[in-house]
Motif scaffolding. Sequence first.
Motif, short mmCIF file in Angstrom:
data_model
loop_
_atom_site.label_atom_id
_atom_site.label_comp_id
_atom_site.label_asym_id
_atom_site.label_seq_id
_atom_site.Cartn_x
_atom_site.Cartn_y
_atom_site.Cartn_z
N SER A 133 58.21 28.29 54.56
CA SER A 133 58.54 27.97 55.95
C SER A 133 60.01 28.56 56.14
N GLN A 134 61.00 28.46 54.95
CA GLN A 134 62.30 29.17 55.35
C GLN A 134 62.20 30.62 55.37
N VAL A 135 61.48 31.23 54.76
CA VAL A 135 61.32 32.74 55.07
C VAL A 135 60.61 33.07 56.24
N SER A 136 59.79 32.35 56.72
CA SER A 136 59.03 32.50 58.04
C SER A 136 60.12 32.23 59.20
N GLU A 137 60.94 31.27 58.97
CA GLU A 137 61.98 31.04 60.00
C GLU A 137 63.02 32.37 60.06
N PHE A 138 63.42 32.52 58.85
CA PHE A 138 64.13 33.80 58.93
C PHE A 138 63.65 34.88 59.29
N ALA A 139 62.28 35.37 58.97
CA ALA A 139 61.58 36.31 59.66
C ALA A 139 61.58 36.41 61.39
N GLU A 140 61.34 35.16 61.58
CA GLU A 140 61.21 34.85 63.28
C GLU A 140 62.64 35.34 63.71
N GLY A 172 42.03 36.86 41.85
CA GLY A 172 41.61 38.12 42.43
C GLY A 172 41.83 38.42 43.86
N LEU A 173 41.16 37.56 44.84
CA LEU A 173 41.25 37.44 46.14
C LEU A 173 42.69 37.62 46.41
N GLY A 174 43.68 36.95 45.77
CA GLY A 174 45.02 37.01 46.49
C GLY A 174 45.59 38.38 46.36
N LEU A 175 45.32 39.07 45.33
CA LEU A 175 45.76 40.21 45.03
C LEU A 175 45.34 41.51 46.04
N TYR A 176 43.81 40.99 46.46
CA TYR A 176 43.40 41.92 47.49
C TYR A 176 43.84 41.85 48.71
N LEU A 177 44.19 40.57 48.97
CA LEU A 177 44.90 40.21 50.18
C LEU A 177 46.42 40.78 50.41
N MET A 178 47.08 40.78 49.27
CA MET A 178 48.40 41.25 49.13
C MET A 178 48.19 42.75 49.61
N ALA A 179 47.42 43.49 48.89
CA ALA A 179 47.22 45.14 48.93
C ALA A 179 46.58 45.34 50.44
N SER A 180 45.85 44.42 51.11
CA SER A 180 45.26 44.81 52.29
C SER A 180 46.27 44.47 53.54
N SER A 181 47.36 43.71 53.45
CA SER A 181 48.32 43.64 54.47
C SER A 181 49.71 44.04 54.06
N ALA A 182 50.15 44.51 52.95
CA ALA A 182 51.32 45.05 52.84
C ALA A 182 51.47 46.13 53.15
N GLY A 202 63.52 38.83 64.40
CA GLY A 202 62.63 39.37 65.33
C GLY A 202 61.40 40.15 65.10
N VAL A 203 60.83 39.45 63.85
CA VAL A 203 59.64 40.02 63.25
C VAL A 203 58.45 39.57 63.89
N ARG A 204 57.54 40.51 64.51
CA ARG A 204 56.54 40.23 65.31
C ARG A 204 55.74 39.19 64.45
N ARG A 205 54.86 38.48 65.15
CA ARG A 205 54.16 37.35 64.65
C ARG A 205 53.00 37.80 63.88
N LYS A 206 52.17 38.95 63.97
CA LYS A 206 51.24 39.51 63.08
C LYS A 206 51.64 40.02 61.81
N TYR A 207 53.15 40.29 61.78
CA TYR A 207 53.69 40.44 60.28
C TYR A 207 54.04 39.21 59.52
N ARG A 208 54.59 38.26 60.69
CA ARG A 208 55.07 37.03 59.88
C ARG A 208 53.90 36.23 59.22
N GLU A 209 52.62 36.41 59.79
CA GLU A 209 51.48 35.82 59.37
C GLU A 209 51.08 36.36 57.82
N SER A 210 51.39 37.72 57.69
CA SER A 210 50.95 38.82 56.66
C SER A 210 52.15 38.40 55.50
#
Length: 713
Positions: A145-152, A255-265, A155-163
Amino acid sequence: MIVLAADKGFAKQLTVAAKAAGGSVDTHATLEELGAQVQAALVIVHLDGALAAISPELLARLTGDTRVIAVLPQSNLVAVVSIMLSSERLAGILVAESFKPNELSAMATRVVAGDIFGLEKSMMWGSQVHSILVGDYNEKAVAISQVSEFAELMGVRRKYRESIDQCLDEMLMNALYDAPVDENGKPIFADIPTKTRISLRMEQKAVVQYACDGSKFVIAVRDAFGTLERSTVLHYLHKCLHQEQQIDRKAGGAGLGLYLMASSASSVMFNVLPGVATEAVCRFDLDAPKPQLDSFGFFVERIDAAGRLASGPSRRLPGSQHPVERRAPDAAPQPKALIAVLILAIVATLALVLVAAWPRLFGAPHTAVTVRTVPAGAAIEVEGKTAGVTSDGSLVVRDLEIGRPYSVVARLDGYEPRQAVLQPTSGDNGVVLTLDALAPTVRIESTPQGASVEIDGKPAGLTPLTLTKLPAGKTIELALKKNGYQPVSTKLDIPGPGKETRLIQPLNVSDELARVRLTSEPSGAQVVQNGQVLAGVTTPAEVLVEASKPVHFTLTLPGKLAADIEPFTPGRGAQGIVRSGKLVDGVELTVSSNVDGKVSLKNVDTCQDQPTPSTCLLAPGPYTLELVVASDKGNGKVTKKIKLGAGAQEEKLTLGFVEAPPNHLLELNGTKAKKLAVETGTRKIAVLGTPGHDDPKKDVTVSVVPGATVIAQ
């Protein structure tokens, strides 16, 4: 270091970036220039053009401890994993289409110097790096939550904040529950179900670092175990990319967590000091049009605590479960000095045992402490061990030594943990811990999306909308409005602290309108409504139309015949109306002429008054072709009956001109003129007298020559 690249311009960029990492750099354009054996600190190879497939041959020539950084032409996660799996020498991957010299310099420095840890290595100088310590599941939620508020705030766009939120969650779950091992190296949580894990807590906390310079957002999570292996990362990524069953369902699967990281970053890096620490780093390029992986690496720390290059396995202090950094071994002491040191150590140990045992042997005084929490129902931990729950608001903890400091922590779902240090005295002892409630999460969606939301009469945004600052337990008045739809008012109960609720509100069409869903086979057809093209609307699509008025849709697609949907009149506020069209392949008819004119096909609306040469897409069958010529050489209309078969067809019309004799006019196909454009060959044309010359109408036969003018006698 060696740079291997066929493109001279790009090779220069790679060389400059490599030199910035320190050391000398040799640049080569072909593999033959390197010789049979290659030994260097680092080889940077651009796998493109003539060098696209040289990876196996290059790896076979490498000797010693030579490492490789590969540069791919484009982002391709499958290729990244495949190349990294090909050899342990592959330290990292970059992408040429998004190449930044500073990223290659930073990666080369990691490989050559071995100094890999720290988020500041990934940030522009002067960027502030923020840090958080996370020890359990509740603290994980607070950190995200703290990192998300900092990103907002940045001015980080919503699609990047979700990633960012998703990657941070996966990294923390790995650091908290997959990385920890006992003194024998066995994973602590290996056989514990996920639901049970999140109620447990480790003494060694994970370190979260994050920073943003406006163009990129970087997060890193470091654990205190260093158990992540290169083969594990690549195995899970390969599994998710190539197997239908992507999720590893073992209790400790990640496994899926690593794949999601590599797919969104944009970048994923792993820094490891075996047995000491693992750091996962994700970078998000905020200016990129879409998320795609442009760098990947796995690096092993080679610097000890004294700043020297180190080698050999990691060590732990004897009797300790906490790993320590590796140091170069000291010179062995002389035997006499060693004996003296051992005697002193034995004496010191006996003294410490006597001090520690004194209270137990001679009965140190104990007392009880009353722990009160606001609100009630919190779980109490004393020195990391569960002591009970403040069911009615308080808990008496007994048998605590007087004068000894104790760490007390109160935990309650939906609230931030509260910690205090108490030192019991001989009298009454008590401590009150007030827990701060975590904000509830409210997600509001509508069908369709894009409705404006008002909460208690105040604008809150457009759906889909996520709110995290509403008071827990309160009931709010919610209003949703969207043009063309009926407004909706409802009440919504906000959940308790830290809880989440989701509202999906369907919107009904306004009484003055109706909603029509259009589909086609194949999909992707352009929609034409009442003769007007609807910009940007392709099938499948939902269209709002005026109620009680006829509407006519036509669906068009290149290479297909237009699908005409029979006109209909929708009712007021109607929904669920579906209309479909099937677009079939058409036959291409091309019409050309040696004389400029306009071509029309009778009864074909899409092929009218088209200048020659013209092309029409038609269904097989008979048609009447008409060419109208209007020029200074003469006017005329040529009519020809044709029949289209299954394949493309071309009609070439060859015309000449016929001129009337003095004081006369010509008439052909309803056209009267002094000069007529006529299809070549032998033609019969009517000759008329002009006013004052009452010659009777007479048919004459002329031989028409292509492009020439013939006088009708």
